[in-house]
Write an enzyme that holds these catalytic residues in place. Structure first.
Site, short mmCIF file in Angstrom:
data_model
loop_
_atom_site.label_atom_id
_atom_site.label_comp_id
_atom_site.label_asym_id
_atom_site.label_seq_id
_atom_site.Cartn_x
_atom_site.Cartn_y
_atom_site.Cartn_z
N CYS A 196 0.84 -1.19 0.00
CA CYS A 196 0.00 0.00 0.00
C CYS A 196 0.88 1.24 0.00
O CYS A 196 2.05 1.18 0.31
CB CYS A 196 -0.92 0.04 1.22
SG CYS A 196 -0.04 0.25 2.77
N ASN B 41 -7.63 18.08 8.19
CA ASN B 41 -7.02 16.90 7.55
C ASN B 41 -7.53 16.74 6.12
O ASN B 41 -7.85 15.63 5.67
CB ASN B 41 -7.33 15.62 8.35
CG ASN B 41 -6.77 15.67 9.75
OD1 ASN B 41 -5.62 16.03 9.95
ND2 ASN B 41 -7.58 15.34 10.73
N ASP C 122 2.12 14.16 -3.43
CA ASP C 122 1.96 12.76 -3.05
C ASP C 122 2.97 11.92 -3.84
O ASP C 122 3.18 12.16 -5.03
CB ASP C 122 0.55 12.27 -3.36
CG ASP C 122 0.10 11.17 -2.40
OD1 ASP C 122 0.94 10.30 -2.07
OD2 ASP C 122 -1.07 11.18 -1.98
N ASP D 10 -6.22 14.64 -5.50
CA ASP D 10 -6.47 15.59 -4.42
C ASP D 10 -6.98 16.93 -4.93
O ASP D 10 -7.69 17.64 -4.22
CB ASP D 10 -5.21 15.79 -3.59
CG ASP D 10 -4.90 14.61 -2.68
OD1 ASP D 10 -5.81 13.79 -2.45
OD2 ASP D 10 -3.75 14.49 -2.22
N SER E 171 14.78 15.16 -8.22
CA SER E 171 15.14 13.74 -8.14
C SER E 171 16.30 13.55 -7.18
O SER E 171 17.16 14.42 -7.05
CB SER E 171 15.52 13.20 -9.52
OG SER E 171 16.66 13.88 -10.03
N ASP F 127 -11.25 12.26 -1.18
CA ASP F 127 -10.96 11.02 -1.89
C ASP F 127 -10.50 9.97 -0.89
O ASP F 127 -9.96 10.29 0.17
CB ASP F 127 -9.97 11.21 -3.04
CG ASP F 127 -8.60 11.70 -2.61
OD1 ASP F 127 -8.45 12.15 -1.47
OD2 ASP F 127 -7.67 11.65 -3.44
#
Length: 353
Positions: free
Chosen positions: A21, A53, A72, A95, A144, A232
């Protein structure tokens, strides 16, 4: 690529330490950490911040415009690098739509190990680009770093009218709850990582996680019907995100177990004990505020708390607008399930069925 050393092929999920997950910090631990911050975490123009939140931050820049910002990223959930990139990008973009906003552009976030070939990274980025293209936005840069575990995601910027922001805190007694995707991606991806998922399940769950929430988000933001709250369903699972909605509005939800859509094959995997650690943590966190039917098997409880990746949008809509909302979603090609209702009472959730 020229000059690149040959590298023994390695499954992407073998390099992931995440147990199937997109694992977030524990909800309770995160609240403690944020509660202990002493720096400036609010601003007069901040319309949405830490307090609820919510899915993204919202900052008003002009009388008729607010910027929506989200970020994310996570390690691989599937072995195909293109699909991993697509899933991570779709998850990050979600989001923005969950706030009733429109995405403008994105920045890539990349962690990549030396032992994987650069062509793998190219495929990951191509997967992300495919979803940005589908969303109609450019990717304008990124950052990166080298990391033993590959990770990918995006920071996404969007816009919304300040009076049209949809948060997770506006649910009202008498609303109904609509969910736009079935539950079970955390358990399914754990099965993929353990080599226990069928080809059909792997194909089904990969496609679902890579499906943008664009169509559903645009319907909920259209103004064609009233939406009191929107979020979501991601890392904290259906129960976790619904509980955030109920706590924010100081209301109580009653959800019908029989109406909650589940990904086929996942209930059997849950019964066999194929459960990611994040899902178990989610259930432990919400149990004080959730009542289950007497004798409900624990694996069913895990399903409702299962940590999701790019799960569906969860909306709280006045009951009188429910039919119009479902019809509008169907017209946009979105399946929506009416899974329960919002009631007055102590914040929490009653699972019925």
């Amino acid at each position: 690529m020229a000059g690149e050393k040959p590298v023994k092929a390695k499954r992407l999920t073998e390099m992931s330490h995440c147990a199937g997950c997109a694992a977030k910090l524990k909800a309770g631990d995160l609240a403690k950490v944020l509660g202990g911050l002493k720096g400036k975490t609010s601003h007069p123009r901040a319309l949405v911040g830490f307090n609820t939140n919510d899915d993204a931050a919202v900052y008003q820049v002009a009388p008729g415009m607010a910027v929506v910002e989200t970020v994310d990223f996570f390690p691989p959930l599937v072995d195909d690098p293109f699909q991993f990139g697509a899933i991570a990008a779709a998850n990050a973009l979600s989001d923005i739509w969950a706030m009733g906003a429109k995405p403008l552009f994105a920045l890539n976030l990349v962690c990549f190990p030396d032992e994987l070939p650069l062509k793998t990274l190219q495929k990951i980025l191509a997967g992300g680009q495919s979803k940005a293209d589908e969303a109609g936005i450019p990717i304008l840069g990124g950052h990166s770093i080298r990391d033993p575990e590959p990770k990918f995601g995006m920071a996404v910027t969007g816009v919304v009218h300040p009076k049209k922001v949809l948060t997770n805190a506006g649910a009202k007694p008498g609303d109904v709850l609509l969910l736009t995707k079935p539950v079970g991606t955390g358990i399914a991806t754990t099965a993929i990582k353990r080599g226990l998922a069928s080809k059909a399940l792997t194909k089904r769950v990969t496609a679902q996680m890579a499906t943008l929430n664009k169509a559903a988000g645009e319907v909920f933001a259209s103004g064609a019907f009233k939406v009191n709250a929107l979020t979501d369903v991601t890392g904290f699972g259906l129960l976790g995100h619904l509980l955030e909605m109920m706590n924010g509005a100081k209301t109580r939800a009653a959800v019908d177990l029989e109406r909650i859509p589940l990904i086929a094959e996942v209930p059997a995997l849950a019964e066999a004990g194929v459960i990611p650690g994040g899902t178990k943590t989610n259930l432990a966190h919400v149990k004080k505020q959730v009542t289950f039917p007497e004798g409900l098997p624990e694996h069913i409880q895990w399903l409702l708390a299962d940590a999701q990746t790019n799960g569906g949008l969860l909306a709280s809509v006045p009951a009188r607008h429910a039919l119009k909302a479902i019809q509008a979603l169907e017209k946009a090609g979105v399946d929506a399930a009416l899974i329960g209702e919002v009631q007055a009472g102590r914040p929490g959730i009653d699972v019925i069925g």
